[in-house]
Design a protein around this motif. Structure first.
Motif, PDB file in Angstrom:
ATOM      1  N   ALA A  76       0.805  -1.226   0.000  1.00 57.57           N
ATOM      2  CA  ALA A  76       0.000   0.000   0.000  1.00 57.57           C
ATOM      3  C   ALA A  76       0.835   1.272   0.000  1.00 57.57           C
ATOM      4  N   TYR A  77       1.947   1.285   0.756  1.00 53.94           N
ATOM      5  CA  TYR A  77       2.707   2.535   0.882  1.00 53.94           C
ATOM      6  C   TYR A  77       3.282   2.992  -0.468  1.00 53.94           C
ATOM      7  N   PRO A  78       4.021   2.139  -1.190  1.00 54.48           N
ATOM      8  CA  PRO A  78       4.515   2.600  -2.503  1.00 54.48           C
ATOM      9  C   PRO A  78       3.390   2.889  -3.482  1.00 54.48           C
ATOM     10  N   THR A  79       2.275   2.132  -3.374  1.00 58.30           N
ATOM     11  CA  THR A  79       1.131   2.394  -4.246  1.00 58.30           C
ATOM     12  C   THR A  79       0.548   3.778  -3.973  1.00 58.30           C
ATOM     13  N   THR A  84       0.004   9.666  -5.510  1.00 55.41           N
ATOM     14  CA  THR A  84       0.130  11.110  -5.282  1.00 55.41           C
ATOM     15  C   THR A  84       0.913  11.795  -6.392  1.00 55.41           C
ATOM     16  N   LYS A  85       1.666  11.017  -7.166  1.00 48.26           N
ATOM     17  CA  LYS A  85       2.487  11.585  -8.248  1.00 48.26           C
ATOM     18  C   LYS A  85       1.789  11.527  -9.604  1.00 48.26           C
ATOM     19  N   THR A  86       0.675  10.810  -9.682  1.00 49.84           N
ATOM     20  CA  THR A  86      -0.028  10.684 -10.960  1.00 49.84           C
ATOM     21  C   THR A  86      -0.877  11.920 -11.236  1.00 49.84           C
ATOM     22  N   ARG A  87      -1.265  12.070 -12.477  1.00 48.73           N
ATOM     23  CA  ARG A  87      -2.009  13.261 -12.895  1.00 48.73           C
ATOM     24  C   ARG A  87      -3.453  13.220 -12.384  1.00 48.73           C
ATOM     25  N   HIS A  88      -4.131  12.077 -12.563  1.00 48.49           N
ATOM     26  CA  HIS A  88      -5.527  11.933 -12.146  1.00 48.49           C
ATOM     27  C   HIS A  88      -5.586  11.047 -10.903  1.00 48.49           C
ATOM     28  N   LYS A  89      -4.961  11.510  -9.835  1.00 51.01           N
ATOM     29  CA  LYS A  89      -4.809  10.665  -8.644  1.00 51.01           C
ATOM     30  C   LYS A  89      -6.141  10.331  -7.974  1.00 51.01           C
ATOM     31  N   GLN A  90      -7.090  11.267  -7.992  1.00 55.39           N
ATOM     32  CA  GLN A  90      -8.375  10.994  -7.359  1.00 55.39           C
ATOM     33  C   GLN A  90      -9.141   9.908  -8.106  1.00 55.39           C
ATOM     34  N   LEU A  91      -9.022   9.892  -9.423  1.00 57.92           N
ATOM     35  CA  LEU A  91      -9.675   8.867 -10.236  1.00 57.92           C
ATOM     36  C   LEU A  91      -9.053   7.500  -9.961  1.00 57.92           C
ATOM     37  N   LEU A  93      -7.436   6.585  -7.313  1.00 57.21           N
ATOM     38  CA  LEU A  93      -7.792   6.200  -5.939  1.00 57.21           C
ATOM     39  C   LEU A  93      -9.205   5.627  -5.895  1.00 57.21           C
ATOM     40  N   LEU A  94     -10.108   6.227  -6.643  1.00 56.46           N
ATOM     41  CA  LEU A  94     -11.485   5.732  -6.705  1.00 56.46           C
ATOM     42  C   LEU A  94     -11.534   4.314  -7.279  1.00 56.46           C
ATOM     43  N   LEU A  95     -10.734   4.076  -8.317  1.00 52.67           N
ATOM     44  CA  LEU A  95     -10.706   2.742  -8.938  1.00 52.67           C
ATOM     45  C   LEU A  95     -10.177   1.681  -7.966  1.00 52.67           C
ATOM     46  N   ILE A  96      -9.298   2.087  -7.054  1.00 51.49           N
ATOM     47  CA  ILE A  96      -8.773   1.150  -6.055  1.00 51.49           C
ATOM     48  C   ILE A  96      -9.808   0.885  -4.965  1.00 51.49           C
ATOM     49  N   ILE A  97     -10.568   1.926  -4.612  1.00 51.80           N
ATOM     50  CA  ILE A  97     -11.535   1.799  -3.527  1.00 51.80           C
ATOM     51  C   ILE A  97     -12.822   1.093  -3.968  1.00 51.80           C
ATOM     52  N   VAL A  98     -13.213   1.245  -5.225  1.00 50.67           N
ATOM     53  CA  VAL A  98     -14.476   0.674  -5.716  1.00 50.67           C
ATOM     54  C   VAL A  98     -14.641  -0.816  -5.407  1.00 50.67           C
ATOM     55  N   PRO A  99     -13.597  -1.668  -5.605  1.00 56.23           N
ATOM     56  CA  PRO A  99     -13.787  -3.096  -5.289  1.00 56.23           C
ATOM     57  C   PRO A  99     -14.168  -3.366  -3.834  1.00 56.23           C
ATOM     58  N   SER A 100     -13.834  -2.444  -2.912  1.00 57.14           N
ATOM     59  CA  SER A 100     -14.192  -2.648  -1.506  1.00 57.14           C
ATOM     60  C   SER A 100     -15.693  -2.491  -1.280  1.00 57.14           C
ATOM     61  N   TRP A 101     -16.414  -1.935  -2.267  1.00 54.35           N
ATOM     62  CA  TRP A 101     -17.865  -1.799  -2.145  1.00 54.35           C
ATOM     63  C   TRP A 101     -18.580  -3.105  -2.473  1.00 54.35           C
ATOM     64  N   ILE A 155      -4.466   1.710   1.890  1.00 50.73           N
ATOM     65  CA  ILE A 155      -4.015   2.737   0.948  1.00 50.73           C
ATOM     66  C   ILE A 155      -4.612   4.102   1.274  1.00 50.73           C
ATOM     67  N   LEU A 156      -5.903   4.147   1.591  1.00 49.56           N
ATOM     68  CA  LEU A 156      -6.612   5.427   1.737  1.00 49.56           C
ATOM     69  C   LEU A 156      -6.000   6.350   2.792  1.00 49.56           C
ATOM     70  N   PRO A 157      -5.785   5.915   4.052  1.00 50.46           N
ATOM     71  CA  PRO A 157      -5.194   6.843   5.035  1.00 50.46           C
ATOM     72  C   PRO A 157      -3.752   7.232   4.707  1.00 50.46           C
ATOM     73  N   ILE A 158      -2.988   6.294   4.111  1.00 45.16           N
ATOM     74  CA  ILE A 158      -1.607   6.620   3.737  1.00 45.16           C
ATOM     75  C   ILE A 158      -1.602   7.632   2.595  1.00 45.16           C
ATOM     76  N   PHE A 159      -2.495   7.444   1.639  1.00 46.17           N
ATOM     77  CA  PHE A 159      -2.616   8.394   0.524  1.00 46.17           C
ATOM     78  C   PHE A 159      -2.953   9.787   1.043  1.00 46.17           C
ATOM     79  N   ASN A 160      -3.905   9.870   1.979  1.00 44.67           N
ATOM     80  CA  ASN A 160      -4.292  11.168   2.533  1.00 44.67           C
ATOM     81  C   ASN A 160      -3.117  11.837   3.250  1.00 44.67           C
ATOM     82  N   ALA A 161      -2.352  11.031   3.998  1.00 44.41           N
ATOM     83  CA  ALA A 161      -1.194  11.586   4.719  1.00 44.41           C
ATOM     84  C   ALA A 161      -0.131  12.083   3.740  1.00 44.41           C
TER      85      ALA A 161
END
Length: 267
Positions: A76-79, A84-91, A93-101, A155-161
């Motif tokens: 998760a940490y390197p991911t 955070t370095k990608t252009r569309h990071k929020q998108l 991140l959403l694609l990573i979180i969606v499977p948890s639904w 991933i989510l809390p580490i990404f936010n930090a």
């Protein structure tokens, strides 16, 4: 005075929720833990918990929870850092979180098909010449599926930090001649440790009480405290012993929350 009354009224639904769905269930679990299988008041369940069988089960639960958390963190940490370095990071991140639904049971059955004898994993192994292997109902399959399920929560809390990290700190470290590894070790990681703690907390605590995956993916080869609670409540009907294990599990979870809790320091 009026503002205090209004804020007091707003607290009522929250306090009722805590009382009915947190405090009362915990008190019920504690109450049942003092009764043996025949319904007699006894401390026998607590004595039984400290026998080698249950202590070994507790250590096993800690080991698998630690393994799942450690692997999740390493992935998760390197991911999160790359996100955070990608252009569309929020998108992304959403694609990573969606499977948890998706429902956990559906994901478990999907992996049963993937890791089965005629599943995609064995088909791939045959294609590269390794041949069919027993992947399902192993420790590997249990840890792999568990890590897959908990990765988004790590991933989510580490990404936010990382996303909130002031880039001037990194620039300052670079100006002072620090290497990339030194910058990560002395600047980036310490400043994002709260995100790491939160990720470990939301991964380690649920991993301690896993029981459905131990049945469907591990084939009961992996026995955890969660599995034992399920067995006592649904199979042996020994609610007292199941409640006793739940009491210790709650205590362990509270201790973990205290240890991994973030403390805000005054400036």
């Amino acid at each position: 005075m009026e503002n205090k009354r209004t804020s007091g009224l707003y607290r009522i639904p929250y306090l009722l929720w805590i009382l009915l769905f947190v405090i009362v269930p915990i008190l019920l679990v504690l109450y049942y833990s003092f009764f043996d299988i025949e319904g007699n008041f006894s401390f026998v369940n607590y004595q039984k918990f400290f026998t080698p069988v249950y202590l070994k089960m507790t250590l096993s639960s800690f080991w698998y929870a630690f393994l799942i958390t450690a692997i999740s963190l390493l992935v998760a940490y390197p991911t999160a850092y790359l996100l955070t370095k990608t252009r569309h990071k929020q998108l992304w991140l959403l694609l990573i979180i969606v499977p948890s639904w998706i429902n956990l049971l559906l994901k478990a059955y999907a992996f049963i098909g993937i890791f089965g004898t005629y599943g995609a994993a064995n088909s791939f192994l045959k294609m590269i010449g390794i041949g069919s292997r027993q992947i399902l109902f192993t420790d590997f399959s249990f840890v792999f599926v568990s890590v897959y399920i908990f990765i988004p929560f790590m991933i989510l809390p580490i990404f936010n930090a990382l996303n909130e990290l002031n880039p001037t700190f990194i620039d300052a470290a670079s100006d002072l001649g620090a290497s990339k590894w030194t910058t990560f070790r002395r600047v980036i990681f310490p400043l994002t440790i709260d995100g790491v703690k939160s990720g470990c907390q939301v991964t380690f605590i649920p991993a301690l009480s896993l029981f459905m995956l131990t049945r469907l993916i591990a084939g009961n080869r992996v026995i955890t405290l969660g599995t034992s609670i399920e067995q006592h409540f649904l199979v042996t009907q020994d609610w007292g012993m199941g409640s006793t294990i739940a009491v210790f599990l709650i205590i362990i979870m509270v201790l973990i929350m205290v240890v991994t809790g973030t403390r805000k320091r005054g400036v």
